[in-house]
Design a protein around this motif. Structure first.
Motif, PDB file in Angstrom:
ATOM      1  N   ARG A  14       0.833  -1.204   0.000  1.00 27.91           N
ATOM      2  CA  ARG A  14       0.000   0.000   0.000  1.00 27.91           C
ATOM      3  C   ARG A  14       0.866   1.253   0.000  1.00 27.91           C
ATOM      4  O   ARG A  14       0.555   2.236  -0.672  1.00 27.91           O
ATOM      5  N   GLU A  15       1.960   1.212   0.729  1.00 23.12           N
ATOM      6  CA  GLU A  15       2.844   2.380   0.772  1.00 23.12           C
ATOM      7  C   GLU A  15       3.515   2.633  -0.577  1.00 23.12           C
ATOM      8  O   GLU A  15       3.779   3.781  -0.947  1.00 23.12           O
ATOM      9  N   GLU A  16       3.816   1.570  -1.299  1.00 26.64           N
ATOM     10  CA  GLU A  16       4.565   1.706  -2.551  1.00 26.64           C
ATOM     11  C   GLU A  16       3.685   1.726  -3.798  1.00 26.64           C
ATOM     12  O   GLU A  16       4.170   2.051  -4.877  1.00 26.64           O
ATOM     13  N   PHE A  17       2.403   1.372  -3.647  1.00 23.38           N
ATOM     14  CA  PHE A  17       1.543   1.206  -4.817  1.00 23.38           C
ATOM     15  C   PHE A  17       1.515   2.462  -5.682  1.00 23.38           C
ATOM     16  O   PHE A  17       1.645   2.396  -6.913  1.00 23.38           O
ATOM     17  N   GLY A  18       1.324   3.631  -5.046  1.00 23.77           N
ATOM     18  CA  GLY A  18       1.243   4.865  -5.812  1.00 23.77           C
ATOM     19  C   GLY A  18       2.508   5.142  -6.601  1.00 23.77           C
ATOM     20  O   GLY A  18       2.451   5.589  -7.751  1.00 23.77           O
ATOM     21  N   ARG A  19       3.675   4.883  -5.974  1.00 21.28           N
ATOM     22  CA  ARG A  19       4.938   5.095  -6.675  1.00 21.28           C
ATOM     23  C   ARG A  19       5.062   4.160  -7.876  1.00 21.28           C
ATOM     24  O   ARG A  19       5.492   4.571  -8.956  1.00 21.28           O
ATOM     25  N   VAL A  20       4.682   2.886  -7.672  1.00 18.46           N
ATOM     26  CA  VAL A  20       4.808   1.912  -8.753  1.00 18.46           C
ATOM     27  C   VAL A  20       3.894   2.283  -9.920  1.00 18.46           C
ATOM     28  O   VAL A  20       4.326   2.324 -11.077  1.00 18.46           O
ATOM     29  N   VAL A  21       2.628   2.545  -9.636  1.00 18.60           N
ATOM     30  CA  VAL A  21       1.674   2.892 -10.690  1.00 18.60           C
ATOM     31  C   VAL A  21       2.102   4.174 -11.398  1.00 18.60           C
ATOM     32  O   VAL A  21       2.066   4.272 -12.633  1.00 18.60           O
ATOM     33  N   ALA A  22       2.527   5.167 -10.628  1.00 19.72           N
ATOM     34  CA  ALA A  22       2.929   6.438 -11.238  1.00 19.72           C
ATOM     35  C   ALA A  22       4.130   6.264 -12.152  1.00 19.72           C
ATOM     36  O   ALA A  22       4.191   6.829 -13.243  1.00 19.72           O
ATOM     37  N   SER A  23       5.103   5.466 -11.701  1.00 21.07           N
ATOM     38  CA  SER A  23       6.292   5.226 -12.519  1.00 21.07           C
ATOM     39  C   SER A  23       5.928   4.523 -13.823  1.00 21.07           C
ATOM     40  O   SER A  23       6.400   4.901 -14.907  1.00 21.07           O
ATOM     41  N   LEU A  24       5.074   3.500 -13.739  1.00 19.42           N
ATOM     42  CA  LEU A  24       4.685   2.766 -14.947  1.00 19.42           C
ATOM     43  C   LEU A  24       3.795   3.608 -15.858  1.00 19.42           C
ATOM     44  O   LEU A  24       3.891   3.499 -17.087  1.00 19.42           O
ATOM     45  N   ASP A  30      -0.141   4.416 -19.967  1.00 17.90           N
ATOM     46  CA  ASP A  30      -1.417   3.702 -19.931  1.00 17.90           C
ATOM     47  C   ASP A  30      -1.716   3.310 -18.486  1.00 17.90           C
ATOM     48  O   ASP A  30      -0.989   2.524 -17.873  1.00 17.90           O
ATOM     49  N   LEU A  31      -2.820   3.860 -17.929  1.00 22.28           N
ATOM     50  CA  LEU A  31      -3.149   3.589 -16.531  1.00 22.28           C
ATOM     51  C   LEU A  31      -3.574   2.145 -16.312  1.00 22.28           C
ATOM     52  O   LEU A  31      -3.291   1.556 -15.263  1.00 22.28           O
ATOM     53  N   ASP A  32      -4.278   1.544 -17.279  1.00 24.11           N
ATOM     54  CA  ASP A  32      -4.712   0.154 -17.128  1.00 24.11           C
ATOM     55  C   ASP A  32      -3.505  -0.776 -17.032  1.00 24.11           C
ATOM     56  O   ASP A  32      -3.453  -1.662 -16.168  1.00 24.11           O
ATOM     57  N   ILE A  33      -2.545  -0.573 -17.927  1.00 23.11           N
ATOM     58  CA  ILE A  33      -1.343  -1.406 -17.886  1.00 23.11           C
ATOM     59  C   ILE A  33      -0.604  -1.203 -16.569  1.00 23.11           C
ATOM     60  O   ILE A  33      -0.158  -2.164 -15.936  1.00 23.11           O
ATOM     61  N   ALA A  34      -0.494   0.051 -16.137  1.00 21.65           N
ATOM     62  CA  ALA A  34       0.220   0.347 -14.896  1.00 21.65           C
ATOM     63  C   ALA A  34      -0.462  -0.308 -13.699  1.00 21.65           C
ATOM     64  O   ALA A  34       0.196  -0.946 -12.858  1.00 21.65           O
ATOM     65  N   GLU A  35      -1.772  -0.180 -13.608  1.00 26.43           N
ATOM     66  CA  GLU A  35      -2.504  -0.739 -12.466  1.00 26.43           C
ATOM     67  C   GLU A  35      -2.449  -2.264 -12.458  1.00 26.43           C
ATOM     68  O   GLU A  35      -2.192  -2.887 -11.427  1.00 26.43           O
ATOM     69  N   ASP A  36      -2.701  -2.876 -13.611  1.00 23.04           N
ATOM     70  CA  ASP A  36      -2.697  -4.345 -13.680  1.00 23.04           C
ATOM     71  C   ASP A  36      -1.314  -4.915 -13.374  1.00 23.04           C
ATOM     72  O   ASP A  36      -1.179  -5.917 -12.671  1.00 23.04           O
ATOM     73  N   PRO A  55      12.879  -7.963   0.292  1.00 26.38           N
ATOM     74  CA  PRO A  55      14.120  -7.346  -0.184  1.00 26.38           C
ATOM     75  C   PRO A  55      14.417  -6.033   0.537  1.00 26.38           C
ATOM     76  O   PRO A  55      13.517  -5.398   1.088  1.00 26.38           O
ATOM     77  N   PRO A  56      15.701  -5.620   0.537  1.00 26.71           N
ATOM     78  CA  PRO A  56      16.075  -4.360   1.206  1.00 26.71           C
ATOM     79  C   PRO A  56      15.350  -3.146   0.638  1.00 26.71           C
ATOM     80  O   PRO A  56      15.062  -2.201   1.361  1.00 26.71           O
ATOM     81  N   ASN A  57      15.082  -3.154  -0.679  1.00 24.26           N
ATOM     82  CA  ASN A  57      14.371  -2.057  -1.332  1.00 24.26           C
ATOM     83  C   ASN A  57      13.090  -2.612  -1.959  1.00 24.26           C
ATOM     84  O   ASN A  57      13.023  -2.843  -3.164  1.00 24.26           O
ATOM     85  N   PRO A  58      12.065  -2.825  -1.139  1.00 22.65           N
ATOM     86  CA  PRO A  58      10.861  -3.471  -1.671  1.00 22.65           C
ATOM     87  C   PRO A  58      10.174  -2.656  -2.759  1.00 22.65           C
ATOM     88  O   PRO A  58       9.611  -3.226  -3.698  1.00 22.65           O
ATOM     89  N   GLY A  59      10.236  -1.317  -2.651  1.00 31.19           N
ATOM     90  CA  GLY A  59       9.615  -0.495  -3.683  1.00 31.19           C
ATOM     91  C   GLY A  59      10.277  -0.670  -5.034  1.00 31.19           C
ATOM     92  O   GLY A  59       9.612  -0.790  -6.065  1.00 31.19           O
ATOM     93  N   GLY A  60      11.613  -0.699  -5.019  1.00 36.29           N
ATOM     94  CA  GLY A  60      12.340  -0.918  -6.262  1.00 36.29           C
ATOM     95  C   GLY A  60      12.064  -2.304  -6.835  1.00 36.29           C
ATOM     96  O   GLY A  60      11.936  -2.483  -8.049  1.00 36.29           O
ATOM     97  N   TRP A  61      11.978  -3.307  -5.949  1.00 40.69           N
ATOM     98  CA  TRP A  61      11.675  -4.672  -6.385  1.00 40.69           C
ATOM     99  C   TRP A  61      10.300  -4.724  -7.056  1.00 40.69           C
ATOM    100  O   TRP A  61      10.145  -5.304  -8.135  1.00 40.69           O
ATOM    101  N   LEU A  62       9.298  -4.099  -6.426  1.00 41.01           N
ATOM    102  CA  LEU A  62       7.945  -4.105  -6.979  1.00 41.01           C
ATOM    103  C   LEU A  62       7.900  -3.360  -8.308  1.00 41.01           C
ATOM    104  O   LEU A  62       7.222  -3.795  -9.256  1.00 41.01           O
ATOM    105  N   THR A  63       8.615  -2.238  -8.398  1.00 41.43           N
ATOM    106  CA  THR A  63       8.617  -1.469  -9.645  1.00 41.43           C
ATOM    107  C   THR A  63       9.235  -2.276 -10.782  1.00 41.43           C
ATOM    108  O   THR A  63       8.710  -2.302 -11.908  1.00 41.43           O
TER     109      THR A  63
END
Length: 407
Positions: A14-24, A30-36, A55-63
Motif C-alpha cells: 500500500r505504501e509503494e503502490f502509488g509510486r509503482v503505478v505512477a512510474s509505470l 497507460d493507466l490500465d497497464i500500470a494498475e494491472d 528485499p532491502p528495497n521493496p519499492g524498487g523490487w515491486l517497480t
C-alpha cells in the motif's frame, strides 16, 4: 505464510503502490497497464517474499517486477509499434516528453486523477485506487455503493482519461496553484468521508489514507502554505478522533476527554500552523481556507479545558474564513462561536437567517441554542428535525439523549 508476514507485505504494497503505478504510467502512458502490472507484482511478492525474504528495497523490487509484467503484456497483446518499441528499449536514455515543472511521478498521477474533466466522484475513486492502493471493494464499502458500481466508475474515469487524451503531467507552473486547489479538495473530501462516518470501521480508515496523501503532497510541495494547512487541519482533527465517540454516541468537542487526544499529532499540527503564520508574516501569500481552518482547530486544541477556549480568536478567524468563502456552512460555524461571546440570542438570530433547513447540523445548533434559552418545546422540535435529518447512528444517539434531558 504467517499473518505477520502477510501484514508486512500488505503494508509495504500500500505504501509503494502509488509510486509503482505512477512510474509505470509515466513510462508506458497507460493507466490500465500500470494498475494491472502493479497488481501482478503484488501476487509475485506474496509468492516469493515469504520464501526469499522481503528485499532491502521493496519499492524498487515491486517497480521492476511490475515493469517486467507490463512489458510481457505489451508483447502478448502486440500493442502499437511505438508503445511496443518503447517497452523493449528498457535502457533508453533519450529525454522523456516534458511532464511538468515538478519531476515526481506521484504528483503527476495526482493531477491526472484529479483532472477537472473528470466528475468529482471519479476523481476521489481514482485517487484512492491509483495513488492510495485501496482495492475497489474497499473504496466501494467506504462510499456505500456496490463493488460493481465502483468498478464501473473507475473504468469510465480511466476511459475518459484515454479518450480525452488527458496528459500525464503536472500543469505549467503558472497553473499549478489553480489546479492544486482541486487536488487538495479531493484529499479533504476523502478525509471527511471517513470523519463523518461515525464509526471506527473501514470508512474511518479513509482519514488515515487522506493524511497519508496529505503527507505525500507536503513532501512534494513543501513550500505551499495550503498544502501545509490541509495537512495541519487533518492532523488536528484526527488527533481528537479517539475521544469523539463513547458507547456508540457522539461526544462533542466541549464534552471530550482531552486527555485522550493524540498530543503528538497536535504538536505536529501546531508546528505546521506556526510555519504558515511565519510564511504569511514574511510577506507570503495570504492564508487560504485550509490554513485558516487549521488555525481554528489549533486554537481549540491549545485549550486544556473547553472553558479556556479563546473564542475571540476563533470568531476573528471565522471572520477571515467567511470573507474568503462566504458560505452558509461557514456562517453557521461562526454563529456557534459567536454564541460563546455574545450569547445564544444573538447567535440564534444569525442562524435562523441561514438557508440550511435541510442540514442536520443547522437544526442541532438551533436546538442547543433554544435549550440554553429555556425554550424547551422549540428545542425539542429542533432536536426532532436534527434526528430526522441525519443517518449517522452516533449523532442520532447523541441528539436523542440531549432531547430526552430537556426540562
Amino acid at each position: 505464510m504467517s499473518d505477520d508476514t502477510r501484514a508486512r507485505i500488505d503494508r509495504i504494497y500500500r505504501e509503494e503502490f502509488g509510486r509503482v503505478v505512477a512510474s509505470l504510467a509515466r513510462r508506458f502512458g497507460d493507466l490500465d497497464i500500470a494498475e494491472d502490472a502493479a497488481g501482478e507484482a503484488l501476487l509475485t511478492a506474496i509468492e516469493r517474499w515469504p520464501v526469499e525474504g522481503i528485499p532491502p528495497n521493496p519499492g524498487g523490487w515491486l517497480t521492476k517486477a511490475a515493469g517486467n509484467r507490463a512489458i510481457d503484456r505489451i508483447r502478448r497483446e502486440s500493442l502499437r509499434d511505438a508503445k511496443h518499441q518503447a517497452a523493449m528499449i528498457i535502457d533508453d536514455h533519450t529525454p522523456h516528453e516534458p511532464t511538468g515543472p515538478i519531476n515526481d511521478d506521484r504528483l503527476r498521477l495526482v493531477f491526472t486523477c484529479c483532472h477537472p474533466a473528470l466528475a468529482p466522484e471519479a476523481r476521489v475513486a481514482l485517487t484512492l485506487r491509483l495513488l492510495g492502493g485501496l482495492t475497489v471493494g474497499e473504496i466501494a464499502r467506504a462510499f456505500l455503493v456496490a463493488e460493481t458500481t465502483m468498478a464501473q466508475r473507475i473504468t469510465r474515469a480511466k476511459a475518459k482519461i484515454k479518450a480525452a487524451r488527458i496528459p500525464f503531467r503536472v500543469p505549467d507552473r503558472d497553473d499549478v496553484t489553480d489546479r492544486l486547489g482541486g487536488v487538495l479538495a479531493v484529499i479533504y473530501l476523502i478525509f471527511n468521508e471517513g470523519y463523518l462516518a461515525g464509526t471506527r470501521s473501514v470508512r474511518a480508515d479513509l482519514m488515515a489514507e487522506a493524511v497519508r496523501l496529505g503527507r505525500i503532497m507536503r513532501d512534494l510541495l513543501p513550500d505551499d502554505g495550503e498544502v501545509a494547512g490541509l495537512l495541519a487541519l487533518m492532523l488536528l482533527i484526527d488527533a481528537r478522533s479517539a475521544a469523539r465517540f463513547a458507547g456508540g454516541e457522539l461526544v462533542t468537542l466541549d464534552e471530550q476527554d482531552r486527555g485522550g487526544w493524540d498530543r503528538a499529532l497536535i504538536a505536529e499540527g501546531h508546528a505546521l500552523v506556526r510555519e504558515c503564520l511565519r510564511r504569511v508574516a514574511a510577506g507570503g501569500d495570504p492564508p487560504g481556507r485550509y490554513q485558516i481552518m487549521a488555525a481554528i482547530n489549533a486554537v481549540h486544541t491549545d485549550a486544556a479545558d473547553a472553558r479556556d477556549t479563546d473564542w475571540n480568536q476563533i470568531v476573528a478567524l471565522y471572520d477571515q474564513l467567511y470573507a474568503l468563502t462566504p458560505t452558509p456552512i461557514v456562517a453557521l460555524n461562526r454563529a456557534v462561536a459567536i454564541a460563546e461571546l455574545d450569547g445564544p440570542n444573538v447567535a440564534l438570530a444569525q442562524i435562523d437567517s441561514l438557508p440550511l433547513d435541510g442540514y442536520h447540523a443547522w437544526h442541532a445548533a438551533r436546538a442547543d441554542l433554544l435549550r440554553r434559552l429555556g425554550r424547551g418545546a422549540e428545542a425539542r422540535s429542533a432536536y426532532d428535525a436534527a434526528i430526522a435529518a441525519t443517518q449517522n447512528p452516533a449523532e442520532r444517539a447523541y441528539l436523542t439523549r440531549r432531547r430526552e434531558h430537556l426540562v
